[in-house]
Enzyme design. Structure first.
Site, short mmCIF file in Angstrom:
data_model
loop_
_atom_site.label_atom_id
_atom_site.label_comp_id
_atom_site.label_asym_id
_atom_site.label_seq_id
_atom_site.Cartn_x
_atom_site.Cartn_y
_atom_site.Cartn_z
N SER A 271 -59.56 35.49 -49.80
CA SER A 271 -58.81 34.24 -49.70
C SER A 271 -59.74 33.03 -49.59
O SER A 271 -59.54 32.01 -50.27
CB SER A 271 -57.85 34.30 -48.52
OG SER A 271 -58.53 34.58 -47.31
N SER B 61 -53.72 33.26 -39.02
CA SER B 61 -54.90 33.84 -38.37
C SER B 61 -54.82 35.37 -38.34
O SER B 61 -53.99 35.94 -37.64
CB SER B 61 -55.04 33.30 -36.94
OG SER B 61 -56.05 34.00 -36.25
N ASP C 41 -62.18 25.00 -34.64
CA ASP C 41 -61.89 26.31 -35.23
C ASP C 41 -61.17 27.20 -34.24
O ASP C 41 -60.31 28.01 -34.61
CB ASP C 41 -63.21 26.96 -35.67
CG ASP C 41 -63.04 27.90 -36.85
OD1 ASP C 41 -61.90 28.08 -37.31
OD2 ASP C 41 -64.04 28.43 -37.34
N LYS D 57 -67.89 34.35 -41.24
CA LYS D 57 -67.90 34.10 -39.80
C LYS D 57 -68.00 35.42 -39.05
O LYS D 57 -67.00 36.07 -38.79
CB LYS D 57 -66.64 33.33 -39.39
CG LYS D 57 -66.51 31.96 -40.06
CD LYS D 57 -65.21 31.28 -39.70
CE LYS D 57 -65.11 29.91 -40.37
NZ LYS D 57 -63.85 29.21 -40.05
N VAL E 284 -60.12 41.90 -43.80
CA VAL E 284 -61.13 42.23 -42.79
C VAL E 284 -60.84 41.44 -41.52
O VAL E 284 -60.67 40.22 -41.56
CB VAL E 284 -62.54 41.91 -43.30
CG1 VAL E 284 -63.58 42.12 -42.20
CG2 VAL E 284 -62.88 42.76 -44.51
N GLU F 32 -62.59 40.15 -38.77
CA GLU F 32 -63.97 39.92 -38.36
C GLU F 32 -64.17 40.03 -36.85
O GLU F 32 -65.22 40.42 -36.36
CB GLU F 32 -64.44 38.54 -38.83
CG GLU F 32 -64.62 38.40 -40.34
CD GLU F 32 -65.94 38.99 -40.83
OE1 GLU F 32 -66.60 39.73 -40.07
OE2 GLU F 32 -66.32 38.71 -41.98
N LYS G 133 -65.14 32.43 -32.04
CA LYS G 133 -63.74 32.02 -31.87
C LYS G 133 -62.80 33.15 -32.27
O LYS G 133 -61.65 33.21 -31.79
CB LYS G 133 -63.45 30.75 -32.66
CG LYS G 133 -63.82 30.78 -34.14
CD LYS G 133 -62.74 31.31 -35.03
CE LYS G 133 -63.20 31.39 -36.46
NZ LYS G 133 -62.18 31.88 -37.38
#
Length: 344
Positions: free
Chosen positions: A11, A255, A245, A106, A280, A282, A192
């Site tokens: 994305s 999210s 963020d 990230k 994924v 993260e 975050k």
């Protein structure tokens, strides 16, 4: 015209390629799977990751890494963090000497505990990071692809490299600030996700706005403490790649990490969640890497510690909340400002 190569058609990579093409750059998007590449070429849509969002017809879609990277002025790495090193090893053979390489991932590498720009520096430039930029901030791809106003940060020790990316991608709806604190920008973007998982767990347990606000506020204190210990500038965490963020990732319907946390709070396991999605998460690996790194250097990370215990040691989420709420009383800022050592 600059040649901009985006590596990874998830994305975020798709949205960044769209921005680059709309800004009249000669844009290539590398797609790993032939079937997905053919679909995007035919429909100008990435239905797997951004269904319903039309892509610019000016994006060159290719599964040939050499074609995509060769002669590129800017190469944007938009693959999951666990794939960054593998991809860097492959593309370094085609990279121009003066190409600016951008980390748009990230995360923290689990085995080495290294930030993504460190991984790229090792694989591409023998440890030198002068051509590396980290791109981070509150930027859900689902909104960027729709040209909703967004502001993010391009961080580099090389101001020229950051400004080159800024000039290539910034437009009316996509504003980019530059920053020299690549350590803080990358750590803010990675950590975050840990707090976002916790925010989701809170929601999954049926807690309210007060709980989420407490997690976000104490979460940014924890991220700042960790960042300072690793050499970041404290002011970075009050900016877009820090609190900015954190806000969007802890609150947004888009999210992935918050959604995953909600499922954890409702009784699902990490294994069940990862097996049920092609996205994924993260924050899972980042939680483990951050916990282990904090433990190694003696950095107090109570929220991260409880997240680790819930995700990887089977601790009951409600018991984790109880542990956090019953910690010894403290001055609000004592555990942030008392950190005075640096780890390089």
């Amino acid at each position: 015209m600059l040649k901009v190569a985006v590596i990874g058609a998830g994305s975020w990579g798709t949205a960044l390629a769209n921005i680059a093409a709309e800004n009249a750059n000669y844009t290539y998007l590398w797609v790993r799977r032939r079937k997905l590449a053919d679909e995007i070429i035919e429909t100008h849509e990435n239905s797997l990751y951004l269904p319903g969002a039309k892509m610019s017809t000016e994006i060159n879609i290719s599964t040939n890494l050499e074609e995509v990277v060769s002669k590129a002025d800017i190469v944007i790495m938009a693959v999951p963090s666990h794939a960054v090193r593998v991809m860097a090893k492959q593309l370094r053979h085609y990279l121009k000497n003066d190409a600016v390489v951008v980390n748009a991932s990230k995360g923290i590498e689990l085995d080495s505990f290294k930030r993504m720009s460190q991984v790229l520096a090792e694989e591409l430039y023998n440890g030198d990071n002068k051509n590396l930029v980290a791109l981070s901030g509150p930027s859900h791809a689902e909104e960027v692809i729709r040209n909703l106003p967004t502001a993010i940060v391009a961080a580099s020790s090389n101001q020229h490299a950051a400004e080159m990316l800024q000039d290539a991608l910034m437009n009316t709806n996509f504003r980019i600030y530059t920053n020299t604190d690549i350590i803080g920008v990358e750590l803010g973007g990675a950590l975050k996700n840990v707090i976002a998982i916790c925010s989701g767990i809170s929601d999954g347990l049926g807690f309210g706005d007060n709980s989420r606000a407490a997690l976000m506020t104490r979460g940014i204190a924890e991220i700042t403490r960790f960042g300072i210990a690793l050499g970041a500038k404290p002011e970075t965490f009050s900016g877009l790649s820090g609190i900015g963020d954190l806000i969007v990732t802890c609150s947004s319907q888009f999210s992935r990490n918050r959604k995953a946390g909600m499922k954890i709070g409702q009784g699902k396991t990490v294994k069940e969640i990862t097996e049920s999605t092609n996205m994924v998460i993260e924050g899972f690996n980042t939680t483990k890497a951050t916990f282990l790194l904090a433990k190694k250097y003696g950095i107090e990370m109570p929220i991260t510690e409880q997240a680790y215990l819930v995700l990887f040691e089977g601790r009951n989420p409600a018991a984790a909340v109880n542990s956090l709420m019953n910690r010894v009383g403290k001055h609000e800022h004592e555990d942030t400002i008392s950190q005075n050592f640096f780890i390089r």
